[in-house]
Scaffold this motif. Structure first.
Motif, PDB file in Angstrom:
ATOM      1  N   GLY A 196      46.826  29.547  34.111  1.00  0.00           N
ATOM      2  CA  GLY A 196      45.878  29.426  33.017  1.00  0.00           C
ATOM      3  C   GLY A 196      45.117  30.697  32.665  1.00  0.00           C
ATOM      4  N   LEU A 197      45.277  31.749  33.457  1.00  0.00           N
ATOM      5  CA  LEU A 197      44.600  33.006  33.142  1.00  0.00           C
ATOM      6  C   LEU A 197      45.564  33.943  32.421  1.00  0.00           C
ATOM      7  N   THR A 198      45.021  34.876  31.646  1.00  0.00           N
ATOM      8  CA  THR A 198      45.843  35.838  30.917  1.00  0.00           C
ATOM      9  C   THR A 198      45.620  37.226  31.502  1.00  0.00           C
ATOM     10  N   TYR A 199      46.705  37.978  31.618  1.00  0.00           N
ATOM     11  CA  TYR A 199      46.674  39.328  32.190  1.00  0.00           C
ATOM     12  C   TYR A 199      47.173  40.316  31.148  1.00  0.00           C
ATOM     13  N   GLN A 200      46.614  41.515  31.195  1.00  0.00           N
ATOM     14  CA  GLN A 200      47.013  42.562  30.260  1.00  0.00           C
ATOM     15  C   GLN A 200      47.616  43.725  31.045  1.00  0.00           C
ATOM     16  N   VAL A 201      48.781  44.188  30.588  1.00  0.00           N
ATOM     17  CA  VAL A 201      49.456  45.329  31.198  1.00  0.00           C
ATOM     18  C   VAL A 201      49.270  46.519  30.268  1.00  0.00           C
ATOM     19  N   ARG A 202      48.740  47.611  30.814  1.00  0.00           N
ATOM     20  CA  ARG A 202      48.455  48.809  30.022  1.00  0.00           C
ATOM     21  C   ARG A 202      49.083  50.029  30.692  1.00  0.00           C
TER      22      ARG A 202
ATOM     23  N   ASN B 251      50.513  41.223  26.901  1.00  0.00           N
ATOM     24  CA  ASN B 251      49.708  40.236  27.601  1.00  0.00           C
ATOM     25  C   ASN B 251      50.652  39.251  28.272  1.00  0.00           C
ATOM     26  N   VAL B 252      50.268  38.792  29.458  1.00  0.00           N
ATOM     27  CA  VAL B 252      51.117  37.896  30.241  1.00  0.00           C
ATOM     28  C   VAL B 252      50.300  36.668  30.627  1.00  0.00           C
ATOM     29  N   ALA B 253      50.851  35.472  30.390  1.00  0.00           N
ATOM     30  CA  ALA B 253      50.192  34.226  30.775  1.00  0.00           C
ATOM     31  C   ALA B 253      50.435  33.956  32.254  1.00  0.00           C
ATOM     32  N   GLY B 254      49.373  33.652  32.969  1.00  0.00           N
ATOM     33  CA  GLY B 254      49.488  33.331  34.386  1.00  0.00           C
ATOM     34  C   GLY B 254      50.116  31.971  34.605  1.00  0.00           C
ATOM     35  N   THR B 255      50.969  31.892  35.600  1.00  0.00           N
ATOM     36  CA  THR B 255      51.663  30.638  35.917  1.00  0.00           C
ATOM     37  C   THR B 255      51.354  30.135  37.323  1.00  0.00           C
ATOM     38  N   GLY B 256      50.576  30.897  38.077  1.00  0.00           N
ATOM     39  CA  GLY B 256      50.308  30.544  39.466  1.00  0.00           C
ATOM     40  C   GLY B 256      51.315  31.174  40.420  1.00  0.00           C
ATOM     41  N   THR B 257      52.269  31.918  39.867  1.00  0.00           N
ATOM     42  CA  THR B 257      53.256  32.621  40.680  1.00  0.00           C
ATOM     43  C   THR B 257      53.299  34.080  40.231  1.00  0.00           C
ATOM     44  N   ALA B 258      54.082  34.888  40.913  1.00  0.00           N
ATOM     45  CA  ALA B 258      54.222  36.290  40.515  1.00  0.00           C
ATOM     46  C   ALA B 258      54.955  36.381  39.184  1.00  0.00           C
TER      47      ALA B 258
ATOM     48  N   SER C 187      60.922  59.451  31.805  1.00  0.00           N
ATOM     49  CA  SER C 187      61.091  60.578  32.723  1.00  0.00           C
ATOM     50  C   SER C 187      59.776  61.332  32.947  1.00  0.00           C
ATOM     51  N   THR C 188      58.808  61.132  32.052  1.00  0.00           N
ATOM     52  CA  THR C 188      57.504  61.765  32.233  1.00  0.00           C
ATOM     53  C   THR C 188      56.611  60.850  33.073  1.00  0.00           C
ATOM     54  N   ALA C 189      55.574  61.426  33.623  1.00  0.00           N
ATOM     55  CA  ALA C 189      54.640  60.634  34.429  1.00  0.00           C
ATOM     56  C   ALA C 189      53.995  59.555  33.562  1.00  0.00           C
ATOM     57  N   ARG C 190      53.864  58.374  34.124  1.00  0.00           N
ATOM     58  CA  ARG C 190      53.219  57.274  33.417  1.00  0.00           C
ATOM     59  C   ARG C 190      52.469  56.440  34.449  1.00  0.00           C
ATOM     60  N   PHE C 191      51.287  56.000  34.096  1.00  0.00           N
ATOM     61  CA  PHE C 191      50.444  55.215  34.973  1.00  0.00           C
ATOM     62  C   PHE C 191      50.268  53.830  34.358  1.00  0.00           C
ATOM     63  N   TYR C 192      50.234  52.806  35.219  1.00  0.00           N
ATOM     64  CA  TYR C 192      50.138  51.429  34.744  1.00  0.00           C
ATOM     65  C   TYR C 192      48.924  50.756  35.358  1.00  0.00           C
ATOM     66  N   ARG C 193      48.381  49.807  34.588  1.00  0.00           N
ATOM     67  CA  ARG C 193      47.234  49.027  35.053  1.00  0.00           C
ATOM     68  C   ARG C 193      47.432  47.585  34.610  1.00  0.00           C
ATOM     69  N   VAL C 194      47.175  46.669  35.517  1.00  0.00           N
ATOM     70  CA  VAL C 194      47.216  45.240  35.201  1.00  0.00           C
ATOM     71  C   VAL C 194      45.821  44.690  35.437  1.00  0.00           C
ATOM     72  N   SER C 195      45.277  44.002  34.446  1.00  0.00           N
ATOM     73  CA  SER C 195      43.950  43.424  34.600  1.00  0.00           C
ATOM     74  C   SER C 195      43.918  42.035  33.977  1.00  0.00           C
ATOM     75  N   ARG C 196      43.031  41.214  34.497  1.00  0.00           N
ATOM     76  CA  ARG C 196      42.847  39.876  33.955  1.00  0.00           C
ATOM     77  C   ARG C 196      41.948  39.966  32.743  1.00  0.00           C
ATOM     78  N   ILE C 197      42.300  39.246  31.694  1.00  0.00           N
ATOM     79  CA  ILE C 197      41.484  39.199  30.485  1.00  0.00           C
ATOM     80  C   ILE C 197      40.447  38.099  30.670  1.00  0.00           C
ATOM     81  N   CYS C 198      39.183  38.458  30.580  1.00  0.00           N
ATOM     82  CA  CYS C 198      38.096  37.481  30.730  1.00  0.00           C
ATOM     83  C   CYS C 198      37.777  36.876  29.366  1.00  0.00           C
ATOM     84  N   ASP C 199      37.659  35.579  29.348  1.00  0.00           N
ATOM     85  CA  ASP C 199      37.315  34.869  28.092  1.00  0.00           C
ATOM     86  C   ASP C 199      35.824  34.770  27.917  1.00  0.00           C
TER      87      ASP C 199
END
Length: 70
Positions: free
Chosen positions: A21-27, A42-49, A58-70
């Motif tokens: 039921g939670l939503t996550y954002q990948v940046r 944005n990814v909908a949470g399912t209770g699993t991975a 090929s260039t450096a890239r950084f990723y962040r996953v965070s929960r979107i608060c309503d």
């Protein structure tokens, strides 16, 4: 939140745990000194991975996953 990444044949797989039921954002960004993160999806949470397949850059890239608060 723990995030796992694996690289196979030019595809980067990013996996992270979710809660139902939670939503996550990948940046991402290419420079950590840049204050702006680009939203990839944005990814909908399912209770699993949840996992995403991304084209590997090929260039450096950084990723962040965070929960979107309503």
């Amino acid at each position: 939140m723990p995030v796992a990444g694996t690289l196979t044949n030019s595809l980067l797989s990013i996996a992270f745990p979710t809660l139902l039921g939670l939503t996550y954002q990948v940046r991402s960004k290419t420079d950590l000194s840049d204050p702006t993160w680009a939203t990839l999806t944005n990814v909908a949470g399912t209770g699993t991975a949840q996992s995403l397949l991304l084209d590997f850059q090929s260039t450096a890239r950084f990723y962040r996953v965070s929960r979107i608060c309503d």
